[in-house]
Design an enzyme around this catalytic site. Structure first.
Site, mmCIF file in Angstrom:
data_model
loop_
_atom_site.group_PDB
_atom_site.id
_atom_site.type_symbol
_atom_site.label_atom_id
_atom_site.label_comp_id
_atom_site.label_asym_id
_atom_site.label_seq_id
_atom_site.Cartn_x
_atom_site.Cartn_y
_atom_site.Cartn_z
ATOM 1 N N ASN A 9 0.868 -1.177 0.000
ATOM 2 C CA ASN A 9 0.000 0.000 0.000
ATOM 3 C C ASN A 9 0.906 1.228 0.000
ATOM 4 O OD1 ASN A 9 -1.772 2.082 0.560
ATOM 5 N ND2 ASN A 9 -2.287 1.373 2.633
ATOM 6 N N LYS A 11 0.046 4.255 -0.193
ATOM 7 C CA LYS A 11 -0.602 5.436 0.411
ATOM 8 C C LYS A 11 -0.402 6.655 -0.505
ATOM 9 C CE LYS A 11 -0.083 3.222 4.841
ATOM 10 N NZ LYS A 11 0.020 3.320 6.290
ATOM 11 N N HIS A 93 -9.417 1.088 5.148
ATOM 12 C CA HIS A 93 -8.128 1.276 5.830
ATOM 13 C C HIS A 93 -8.346 2.206 7.027
ATOM 14 C CE1 HIS A 93 -4.048 2.490 6.741
ATOM 15 N NE2 HIS A 93 -3.649 1.421 6.090
ATOM 16 N N GLU A 95 -6.741 4.606 8.125
ATOM 17 C CA GLU A 95 -6.514 6.031 7.846
ATOM 18 C C GLU A 95 -7.757 6.656 7.209
ATOM 19 O OE1 GLU A 95 -2.787 5.503 5.769
ATOM 20 O OE2 GLU A 95 -1.845 4.968 7.671
ATOM 21 N N GLU A 163 -5.078 -5.099 10.749
ATOM 22 C CA GLU A 163 -4.045 -4.092 10.970
ATOM 23 C C GLU A 163 -4.307 -3.362 12.289
ATOM 24 O OE1 GLU A 163 -2.133 -2.774 7.046
ATOM 25 O OE2 GLU A 163 -3.992 -1.650 7.226
ATOM 26 N N GLY A 169 2.799 2.124 10.871
ATOM 27 C CA GLY A 169 3.767 3.201 10.734
ATOM 28 C C GLY A 169 4.529 3.522 12.005
ATOM 29 N N SER A 209 3.651 -2.257 10.284
ATOM 30 C CA SER A 209 5.104 -2.321 10.542
ATOM 31 C C SER A 209 5.742 -3.657 10.135
ATOM 32 C CB SER A 209 5.410 -2.003 12.009
ATOM 33 O OG SER A 209 5.066 -0.648 12.287
HETATM 34 P P1 PGA Z 1 3.110 0.255 7.587
HETATM 35 O O1 PGA Z 1 1.605 0.475 7.049
HETATM 36 O O2 PGA Z 1 3.580 -1.061 6.974
HETATM 37 O O3 PGA Z 1 3.853 1.423 7.086
HETATM 38 O O4 PGA Z 1 3.021 0.168 9.072
HETATM 39 C C1 PGA Z 1 0.714 -0.612 6.918
HETATM 40 C C2 PGA Z 1 -0.603 -0.142 6.381
HETATM 41 O O5 PGA Z 1 -1.089 0.928 6.769
HETATM 42 O O6 PGA Z 1 -1.213 -0.850 5.548
#
Ligand code: PGA
Length: 249
Positions: A9, A11, A93, A95, A163, A169, A209
């Site tokens: 992803n 983003k 997601h 976010e 997740e 992140g 992560s």
């Molecule tokens: P990250 O993000 O691997 O940077 O922690 C995962 C995600 O949001 O899908």
């Protein structure tokens, strides 16, 4: 047997220059590797599909609108995504649940819109740090699963990504035991709702992560069928070892 899936992803990262990472990534892959998916920002979808034509990399979007068309300025429909050549779309997601106040009901509609356009929906769920501390993780997961995943989910049309929000992140990840607990719980709920065949066919990704140095351990869990990777999917040199660890698991 569920086919393993390594999903990246990107983003809101990347312009046309980033497409060279797809070419480099394709160069690392061989036919025995896990299925590999990259979800770039929407303006790159078509070019990403063109760049990866004839390779084993699939392309997906990061969100879609729940309606098929209309006066929704700035939004992108599932059929528009399919029209670029993409085959997957992430919905729900954290976010988007957070910054765009998306509800489980919205996400369920988006998943249905994805299916109607012939896309596979990757439905994201996950608890906050507060939920985890208060020992509410499994209740939150149960509610998100029943609220966000539509009736009619199958191994072909749906992937679930677990997740934990506090792991995205941050460089923090749950213990292997915590990952196993949640993934086994999700599997049991899917079987109870969709039956043995489809409940066992829906793939479960872990996300948050995932890095080259922790991937192999995460992939030892029986009900972890792959990963949804943010930061470490941006560079082929980071993502390739994660795909290799998954393929070897
Ligand atoms: P990250 O993000 O691997 O940077 O922690 C995962 C995600 O949001 O899908």
């Amino acid at each position: 047997m569920r086919r393993k899936l390594a999903a990246g992803n990107w983003k809101m990262n990347g312009t046309a220059a980033a497409l060279s990472e797809l070419v480099e990534l394709a160069g690392h892959l061989d036919p025995n590797d896990a299925e590999t998916l990259i979800c770039p920002p929407a303006p790159l979808l078509y070019r990403a599909c063109e760049k990866t034509r004839g390779t084993s990399i699939a392309i997906g979007a990061q969100d879609c609108h729940m309606q098929t068309e209309g006066a929704f300025t700035g939004d992108v429909s599932a059929s528009m995504i399919a029209d670029t050549g993409a085959s997957y779309v992430i919905v729900g997601h954290s976010e988007r649940r957070d910054a765009h106040e998306e509800t489980n009901g919205d996400i369920r509609k988006k998943a249905r819109a994805a299916w109607a356009a012939g896309l596979t929906a990757i439905v994201c769920i996950g608890e906050s740090g507060d939920d985890r501390e208060a020992d509410n993780t499994l209740d939150i997961i149960a509610g998100q699963l029943s609220g966000s995943v539509p009736d009619g989910a199958t191994g072909d049309n749906t992937v679930i990504a677990y997740e934990p929000i506090w792991a995205i992140g941050t460089g923090k990840i749950p213990t292997l035991a915590q990952i196993i607990e949640v993934h086994d719980f999700i599997r049991a709920r899917l079987i109870a709702r969709f039956g043995d065949v489809e409940g066992n066919a829906i793939r479960l990704l872990y996300g948050g992560s995932v890095k080259p140095d922790n991937a192999a351990e995460i992939f030892t869990a029986e009900n972890v069928d792959g990963a949804l990777v943010g930061g470490a999917s941006l560079k082929a040199s980071d993502f390739a070892p994660i795909i290799k660890a998954l393929s070897a698991s």
